[in-house]
Design a protein around this motif. Sequence first.
Motif, PDB file in Angstrom:
ATOM      1  N   ALA A   1      65.980  10.167  11.803  1.00 16.01           N
ATOM      2  CA  ALA A   1      66.547   9.995  13.142  1.00 16.01           C
ATOM      3  C   ALA A   1      67.893  10.710  13.248  1.00 16.01           C
ATOM      4  CB  ALA A   1      66.706   8.512  13.472  1.00 16.01           C
TER       5      ALA A   1
ATOM      6  N   CYS B   1      57.751   1.048  19.283  1.00 17.14           N
ATOM      7  CA  CYS B   1      58.628   2.197  19.014  1.00 17.14           C
ATOM      8  C   CYS B   1      57.827   3.381  18.475  1.00 17.14           C
ATOM      9  CB  CYS B   1      59.735   1.801  18.033  1.00 17.14           C
ATOM     10  SG  CYS B   1      60.975   0.685  18.744  1.00 17.14           S
ATOM     11  N   THR B   2      56.806   3.101  17.670  1.00 14.24           N
ATOM     12  CA  THR B   2      55.943   4.174  17.165  1.00 14.24           C
ATOM     13  C   THR B   2      55.215   4.847  18.319  1.00 14.24           C
ATOM     14  OG1 THR B   2      55.641   3.023  15.061  1.00 14.24           O
ATOM     15  CG2 THR B   2      54.025   4.726  15.618  1.00 14.24           C
TER      16      THR B   2
ATOM     17  N   ALA C   1      63.439   6.469  19.465  1.00 12.38           N
ATOM     18  CA  ALA C   1      62.263   5.722  19.011  1.00 12.38           C
ATOM     19  C   ALA C   1      62.216   5.664  17.488  1.00 12.38           C
ATOM     20  CB  ALA C   1      60.994   6.361  19.555  1.00 12.38           C
ATOM     21  N   LEU C   2      62.576   6.765  16.823  1.00 10.47           N
ATOM     22  CA  LEU C   2      62.664   6.752  15.351  1.00 10.47           C
ATOM     23  C   LEU C   2      63.677   5.712  14.889  1.00 10.47           C
ATOM     24  CD1 LEU C   2      62.620  10.518  14.250  1.00 10.47           C
ATOM     25  CD2 LEU C   2      61.001   8.746  13.564  1.00 10.47           C
TER      26      LEU C   2
ATOM     27  N   GLU D   1      57.337  12.724  21.929  1.00  9.30           N
ATOM     28  CA  GLU D   1      57.010  14.032  21.351  1.00  9.30           C
ATOM     29  C   GLU D   1      56.055  14.778  22.275  1.00  9.30           C
ATOM     30  OE1 GLU D   1      57.501  15.303  17.473  1.00  9.30           O
ATOM     31  OE2 GLU D   1      59.257  14.776  18.684  1.00  9.30           O
TER      32      GLU D   1
ATOM     33  N   ALA E   1      62.607  10.587  21.587  1.00  9.26           N
ATOM     34  CA  ALA E   1      61.896  10.588  20.305  1.00  9.26           C
ATOM     35  C   ALA E   1      62.825  10.138  19.178  1.00  9.26           C
ATOM     36  CB  ALA E   1      61.338  11.981  20.012  1.00  9.26           C
TER      37      ALA E   1
ATOM     38  N   TYR F   1      57.616   6.961  20.232  1.00  8.58           N
ATOM     39  CA  TYR F   1      57.908   8.221  19.523  1.00  8.58           C
ATOM     40  C   TYR F   1      56.812   9.255  19.778  1.00  8.58           C
ATOM     41  CZ  TYR F   1      58.482  11.557  15.739  1.00  8.58           C
ATOM     42  OH  TYR F   1      58.613  12.722  15.027  1.00  8.58           O
TER      43      TYR F   1
END
Length: 739
Positions: free
Chosen positions: A518, A475-476, A494-495, A483, A491, A479
């Motif tokens: 988020a 997920c990081t 993903a947060l 972006e 994004a 993100y």
Amino acid sequence: MAMQDNAVAETRLQAGITAYNDGRLEAAADAFIEAEKLFRQSGDLKRAGDSRSLLADAQRENNLVEQAISSYQRAMKLYREAGRPLSEAQASLAIGHLERQQAHLDLAREAYLNAEKLYDTEAGGNALGKGNVAFALGHIELQHGNTDHATAYYQQAIRYFSDAQDSINEADARRSYADILRLTRRFDEATTDYQRALDAYRARRDMYGIVDTLIGLGRIYLDQRRPDDAANMFAEAVEQAQALEYELGEADGDLGLAEVAQLRGGVEQALTSAQLALQKYTDKHNAIGTAHANRLLGEIHTRRGQLSYANSTMEKALRTYKAAAYRIGQAETLAGHGEIQRRRGFLATAAQTYNEALTLANTLENELVEGRALLGLGEVYRMQGRTAQAGACYRDAQSRFEHIGEEVGAAEAHIRLARLAVFGGQLDEASSYLTNASASMAQWTFETQLSPLILLVEGQLALTLGDFARAEARCTAAYKLAEGVQEPLLAAEALLGMAQAQLAQGELEAAATLFTEAGRQFQLIESTDGDGAAVLGVAQTLIGWERWEEAIQRCEAALTRFNQSDDLLGQADTMLTLGLAQGGNGSLEEASADFDMALKLYQEQQQLPGEADTRYERAGILLARGELNAAFDELSRAIGLVEQVMNSTSTPQQRSMFLRQYAELYTQSAITLVRLNRDAAALDQLQAFAQIAGGAALVRHITAYEETIPASGDDMGEDEIRVNKELVKRLEQLRKKLR
């Protein structure tokens, strides 16, 4: 006297032509009117018709369309009286062009067919004239979306122009035929015809034709996901159009560059180029071009999360396409409009719009738009909890994309199917879909919005499997990539995934911070259901801190958002979380009702993990009431669901990792069996768990439960003390057998 009138008339006619060429349209019109009058007085009806036809040209140039049509009709009458059928045919052809410009396609067709009859009166037929008619009729059929009929007319036009040895008109017809081939994704054939047209234009130094052909080639490269080649073609077209002061060619090139920038993730550059194109189309009163630019701007604003503005812009495009009867544009715009409505949370309206797009695209045999509409409709059904219908839509979309060789669309369908499988607890199937998508994407030389999406779904799969570190890492990465390619919705999602991974690992502070951020991101992009998910996440952290009242308030706020967006997935998760908060706050009746609602929703959605979690919590309520048999039934059902999901994994390591998440469920079930005097069954159940996931967690949970059993107290009778001590002893024996 007649000869003198004729000479004066010729002088006025030439004065009109000079004024027309100088751009002095009013002066030209006055001269043409006077010339026509003088020619009629001298009895030269053919030259009178020429004067009236030139007047119509000036009126058309001045955007006086109705007056121009009237003048062409008068010219036709004069030519008819003069016995000049070819001139009459040319005027009829001009009327057809003006009627088509106003989207009066039936009137345009009538004018073109009349011109064709007049051309047929010439001995041997007039190849050039009939080529012009076939070419124009091809445009009408294309506008209607009848690509087969358009193809036939363009091929006729090519043959007629070839017979007439008119290489430029032949190149124009060949370029339009190539446009059809491109739309039907016959890219190699389209490239060949564009190249033949380009060679003809270069041989005759037709710079306008060169610009238009470069645009066509650029669009092929765009459809083939070759952004560098497309950008080169569009840039060259813009450069040459600027030298010619060919504003529509510039606009077409700017629009192409905007699409290239969007494909590359340069959303701001895409916005700038699309706005430039829109201004040029507007200045030249080009309705279809304006609609194309507005549609692309709607897509760009959607991607940026400016949904209200995107909706307004897309509606403008749709109105223009409808007014112009341009059905291909209508289908594409309806699909884009449905996406905006879905993101705004208007799921019922979005479903209707997607279905309209699907019906129209099916009529036009446009499988690309069909696939896009089906993907969007699948997302609507997924959010509404209509899992089977969502899966059917994704698979239908995949089939259409694969049929036309659209790899990006097919990969997206696989990723959407993977996400659906994760939610449904079909983990091996989800993994297979992701593997297929990854294999396709590994061959691409460009980034798309699918790059962060596949990482996000891989994170969701890892979270479900219990691999929290991998879930956080994926997920990081999603993100950061989202972006980078300017995908704010992905994004924010993903947060949310990062926050859920932190929550699963017990990192409440970090999770709360991420959920809050988020939520802020979802609000910026007008995502009601996304904001609801973030608010729900905050409620879950508050439960971890045992701040029950605050958690209840956040759950109610989340539920409001999910109700607004008709998001049944979110509603199910919220009812489960609300039940937890109510139970923690001591309101067992309210908690029981919330769990009942959550169970109903999860069952309707065929969400096995959610149903298992809810049955476990329902069992807790029943245990608190002392209803051991009913509680054990719920626990058994929960275990059955968990094992059904576990069996959908492919490796022992995955099964072990997944099952360890449910150690507390198995422990509670075993304790309940002991309390029901079924110690042997309890041991069998725990040993089966331990063989797969180890027994350490079970031992910890049993020990913790033992410590909660009171063995003394002023309010306890001797029988209760004896029963409790016996229970502790039996649990201790059970625990020791697991070591």
